[in-house]
Design an enzyme around this catalytic site. Structure first.
Site, PDB file in Angstrom:
ATOM      1  N   GLU A 186       0.807  -1.320  -0.077  1.00 13.95           N
ATOM      2  CA  GLU A 186       0.009  -0.141   0.013  1.00 13.95           C
ATOM      3  C   GLU A 186       0.738   1.227  -0.008  1.00 13.95           C
ATOM      4  O   GLU A 186       1.920   1.402   0.773  1.00 13.95           O
ATOM      5  CB  GLU A 186      -0.960  -0.050   1.175  1.00 13.95           C
ATOM      6  N   THR A 216      -6.073   2.599  -5.531  1.00 17.64           N
ATOM      7  CA  THR A 216      -5.953   1.099  -5.143  1.00 17.64           C
ATOM      8  C   THR A 216      -6.627   0.154  -6.218  1.00 17.64           C
ATOM      9  O   THR A 216      -6.349  -0.638  -6.816  1.00 17.64           O
ATOM     10  CB  THR A 216      -6.393   0.541  -3.761  1.00 17.64           C
ATOM     11  N   HIS A 274      -1.101   3.680   5.087  1.00 24.20           N
ATOM     12  CA  HIS A 274      -2.115   4.397   4.029  1.00 24.20           C
ATOM     13  C   HIS A 274      -2.132   5.872   4.754  1.00 24.20           C
ATOM     14  O   HIS A 274      -2.032   6.115   5.920  1.00 24.20           O
ATOM     15  CB  HIS A 274      -3.403   3.687   4.061  1.00 24.20           C
ATOM     16  N   ASP A 307       1.229   0.097  -4.921  1.00 20.48           N
ATOM     17  CA  ASP A 307       0.059   0.505  -5.842  1.00 20.48           C
ATOM     18  C   ASP A 307       0.040   1.937  -6.279  1.00 20.48           C
ATOM     19  O   ASP A 307      -0.355   2.126  -7.439  1.00 20.48           O
ATOM     20  CB  ASP A 307      -1.383  -0.023  -5.226  1.00 20.48           C
ATOM     21  N   HIS A 308       0.525   2.853  -5.573  1.00 21.74           N
ATOM     22  CA  HIS A 308       0.514   4.382  -6.019  1.00 21.74           C
ATOM     23  C   HIS A 308       1.397   5.085  -5.050  1.00 21.74           C
ATOM     24  O   HIS A 308       1.840   4.746  -4.135  1.00 21.74           O
ATOM     25  CB  HIS A 308      -0.920   5.021  -6.226  1.00 21.74           C
TER      26      HIS A 308
HETATM   27  C1  GP9 Z   1      -9.075   0.064   1.015  1.00 23.18           C
HETATM   28  C2  GP9 Z   1      -7.786   0.327   0.590  1.00 23.18           C
HETATM   29  C3  GP9 Z   1      -7.314   1.791   0.467  1.00 23.18           C
HETATM   30  O1  GP9 Z   1      -9.863  -1.043   1.227  1.00 23.18           O
HETATM   31  O2  GP9 Z   1      -7.397  -0.661  -0.310  1.00 23.18           O
HETATM   32  O3  GP9 Z   1      -7.520   2.157  -1.026  1.00 23.18           O
HETATM   33  P1  GP9 Z   1      -7.002   3.617  -1.430  1.00 23.18           P
HETATM   34  O4  GP9 Z   1      -7.582   4.657  -0.554  1.00 23.18           O
HETATM   35  O5  GP9 Z   1      -5.341   3.414  -1.287  1.00 23.18           O
HETATM   36  O6  GP9 Z   1      -7.392   3.685  -2.943  1.00 23.18           O
HETATM   37 MN    MN Z   2      -3.886   2.414  -2.204  1.00 22.05          MN
END
Ligand code: GP9
Ligand code: MN
Length: 710
Positions: free
Chosen positions: A261, A305, A421, A480-481
């Protein structure tokens, strides 16, 4: 006292009085249902306030219609509207119990699968208290039937009726703006249907869903199989042959897809306070049997995500607005990685410590062919186990291991981490490196949560070794980003020890890790420019599967002569030679703006612009038009979403039955679990019995989870 009672009765004998009573009762029961029948994730007093407010505007609007009517008709209409909206609430309660989500028109339309399942299950899942949603209606009917309240046929001035409608609209406007204050992008980005209900109410959710469905179905209805021709032609003309020397090197192996993440490439080998921030991932990155990429970019848009997941597992881009998984995940046909591997005898599972509905995963994963969707409800949970969106990574991996060991091999397991996150909160007990000192509070915690994520990976890799899985698995890691958005340029400059950090630097900053780790893999750091769109073709080649017959926009990252222009979702791009941000072109080698391009540079620019706009628009057409429903890749076994259920009880039964195959790690170890070691303080025996709250720094509002692009 009697007098007061008489006055109240007199008030309810007026039409406006009766309407107010109906609204008040409807409001109370809706609020009761919100709190007792759904799991909306309401946090903090502001969200509680919005939850209490949100039934009012739509109820006022709907019930207020009767003020435009005359006589008895208005009373009957009021009861009918109440009955319809109550039935809708009732249906959603049952649906939610089964699917942890609200009903959508797309699902009702696509419906057979879901409605079949639901009608079969409906009697089994009903609870007596569900019928309380009709209590208000019953009260109103009884009051009228027993003439406790009398029907009043005095007409209401149109002005009054209009005023009530206006008031409803104003209230809704206020509700909406307060909701946006707490959660920007609520309707455009459609994170989770729970959020829309939490902030705006069930009826507003339904209307919003209806509008989106009409828009979507219009595009889909107009699409035909011929629309796919231009895409198939483009793919054929631009296809490069995958790398033969890597073809099938991971054939038949288990696949782990580890979603890191918000993890950016700059963290690899990054040191702070004299220490490596992510020593475990650094080690994997440099290992001789890890194939690492250092010019690999995230390409996500608003869907964050979910866009990453869409690209990784379909080689299709996210959409220019919103999340493709939320918008089309329930209804579209996909030919996604899990379903491709299902056809190859793989068991497929996605695991994550958040609720199943976020980014519409619960529905999308069925259309992607996931056998299992192991989400929050599958794990032991305590308040102290969670932070931000859900389970802390160390606890998540540990608890996930007990499911992994039950999966028949070979399997494909996607593990979506969570703790790193935005806004990067971490409780003291889990902190092992000081915060950075840029002075930007949303940046400074990043190294701490990244370190925590890294430690969780270290523990998981140890378990993989111990369980024997490391030997027969390929483990893929990807970020992911971005974790730090372009809105924090000053802080990033400080963090990286640079004088400035401009748009060009920010484009380069979109690099995220991609690593394939497998015993015996010919590793090394590969410098090709590529992005998330290219992962599936690369993985398929490693697994010895041809992607020739699939609609995939990426290419094998190991292929020779591949095009290295990496498209960003907004039309910008990065290539080894040119970087485009907005209307500016930069020389990728030195970051200088190309003011006077040479003929060759101009050609290079045009080619990359063309390619970028073409791939994005073709991919959009595929998703918006649901074009894969017209396409049958040779050798692909179609899947049917109705075959999948992610109910915990069903999954448990299925896993139990699967043990008979004898191919799971558990079966290999004679039914004994392979012990998982973690230093998670929440799980240590000495940890006090869950006295600590989830976090010292997590805020109580959703804005604490929201997006770093703010
Ligand atoms: C939520 C998580 C976060 O389940 O995958 O998503 P994001 O905010 O990174 O798009
Ligand atoms: Mn994410």
């Amino acid at each position: 006292m009697k007098q007061v009672g008489g006055r109240i009765r007199q008030f309810f004998n007026t039409r406006v009085g009766f309407l107010i009573l109906a609204i008040a009762l409807f409001w109370a029961k809706t609020l009761w249902a919100y709190n007792n029948k759904f799991n909306l994730g309401v946090e903090g007093s502001f969200q509680k306030f919005l939850l209490a407010l949100n039934p009012l505007p739509t109820t006022l609007l709907l019930f207020g219609i009767v003020l435009y009517m005359k006589g008895r008709k208005s009373y009957i209409t009021l009861l009918i509207i109440d009955a319809i909206t109550s039935t809708w609430l009732f249906a959603n309660i049952l649906y939610y119990r089964e699917f942890s989500d609200f009903m959508t028109f797309a699902l009702m339309k696509a419906g057979s699968s879901v409605s079949n399942n639901l009608s079969k299950a409906i009697f089994g899942i009903m609870e007596p208290s569900d019928f309380l949603v009709f209590a208000d209606l019953l009260i109103l009917i009884l009051l009228l039937a027993f003439k406790v309240v009398r029907v009043n046929i005095t007409p209401i001035k149109k002005r009054v009726a209009m005023l009530v409608t206006l008031l409803a609209c104003l209230l809704f406007g206020a509700n909406l703006s307060m909701a946006y204050h707490d959660r920007s992008g609520l309707l455009t980005r459609t994170f989770d249907s729970n959020y829309i209900v939490k902030y705006l109410g069930l009826n507003a959710y339904t209307v919003n869903d209806g509008i989106k469905t009409v828009q979507n179905s219009a595009v889909k209805a107009n699409a035909s199989s011929s629309d796919l021709q231009s895409t198939l032609k483009w793919i054929k003309n631009n296809r490069v042959a995958p790398n033969v020397s890597y073809k099938g090197v991971a054939k038949g192996k288990n696949v782990f897809v580890i979603h890191l993440e918000s993890f950016q490439q700059f963290l690899i080998d990054f040191k702070y306070d004299g220490q490596e921030v992510t020593p475990n991932l650094n080690k994997i990155y440099h290992e001789s049997d890890t194939l690492s990429f250092d010019n690999f970019f995230n390409q996500v848009g608003q869907g964050k995500t979910s866009d990453a997941e869409m690209m990784l597992e379909n080689s299709l881009y996210g959409l220019s607005e919103g999340s493709a998984m939320s918008i089309s995940g329930s209804s579209n046909t996909f030919q996604a990685a899990p379903s491709i591997l299902d056809g190859q005898g793989y068991t497929t599972a996605a695991m994550h410590g958040d609720v199943p509905s976020y980014w519409n995963r619960e529905n999308t994963y069925k259309n992607w062919g996931y056998d299992y969707w192991i989400s929050k409800g599958y794990f032991k949970d305590k308040k102290s186990y969670e932070i931000g969106y859900g389970l802390k990574d160390k606890i998540f991996f540990k608890e996930a291991s007990s499911y992994i060991e039950q999966l028949p091999q070979p399997f494909y397991a996607k593990m979506i981490t969570l703790t790193n996150h935005y806004p990067y909160p971490l409780d003291k007990k889990n902190v092992s490196i000081p915060k950075t000192k840029t002075g930007d509070s949303t940046v400074d915690g990043y190294v701490q949560t990244a370190r925590y994520l890294d430690q969780s990976i270290g523990e998981f890799m140890t378990w993989l070794k111990k369980s024997g899985l490391e030997k027969n698995s390929i483990v893929m890691f990807y970020g992911d980003h971005y974790g730090i958005s372009g809105n924090h340029k000053k802080a990033v400059a400080k963090l990286l020890g640079k004088k400035t950090f401009n748009d060009f630097d920010n484009a380069q900053f979109q690099r995220v890790p991609l690593m394939f780790h497998m015993a015996g893999l010919k590793g090394g750091i590969n410098h090709t420019y590529g992005g998330e769109i290219d992962v599936l073709p690369t993985l398929m080649n490693l697994l010895g599967l041809s992607n020739k017959n699939y609609v995939q926009f990426g290419s094998d990252l190991l292929a020779k002569g591949r095009n290295q222009t990496v498209a960003f979702r907004n039309g910008d791009f990065v290539s080894p030679t040119i970087t485009k941000v907005g209307s500016k072109f930069y020389n990728t080698a030195n970051g200088e703006v190309i003011k006077h391009p040479t003929a060759a540079q101009k050609e290079d620019e045009n080619a990359s612009v063309n390619r970028t706009t073409t791939v994005l628009s073709l991919s959009d057409r595929v998703i918006n038009g649901d074009l894969l429903r017209f396409y049958d890749p040779k050798g692909y076994k179609k899947i049917d979403a109705s075959d999948y259920s992610y109910k915990l009880s069903t999954a448990k039964k299925k896993l139990k039955k699967a043990q008979k195959k004898g191919t799971s790690v558990l079966a290999e170890h004679d039914g004994k679990s392979v012990e998982y070691t973690t230093d998670a303080p929440e799980l240590s025996k000495s940890s006090d019995k869950d006295k600590s709250s989830s976090s010292s720094s997590s805020s109580s509002s959703d804005s604490s989870k929201s997006d770093s692009s703010k």
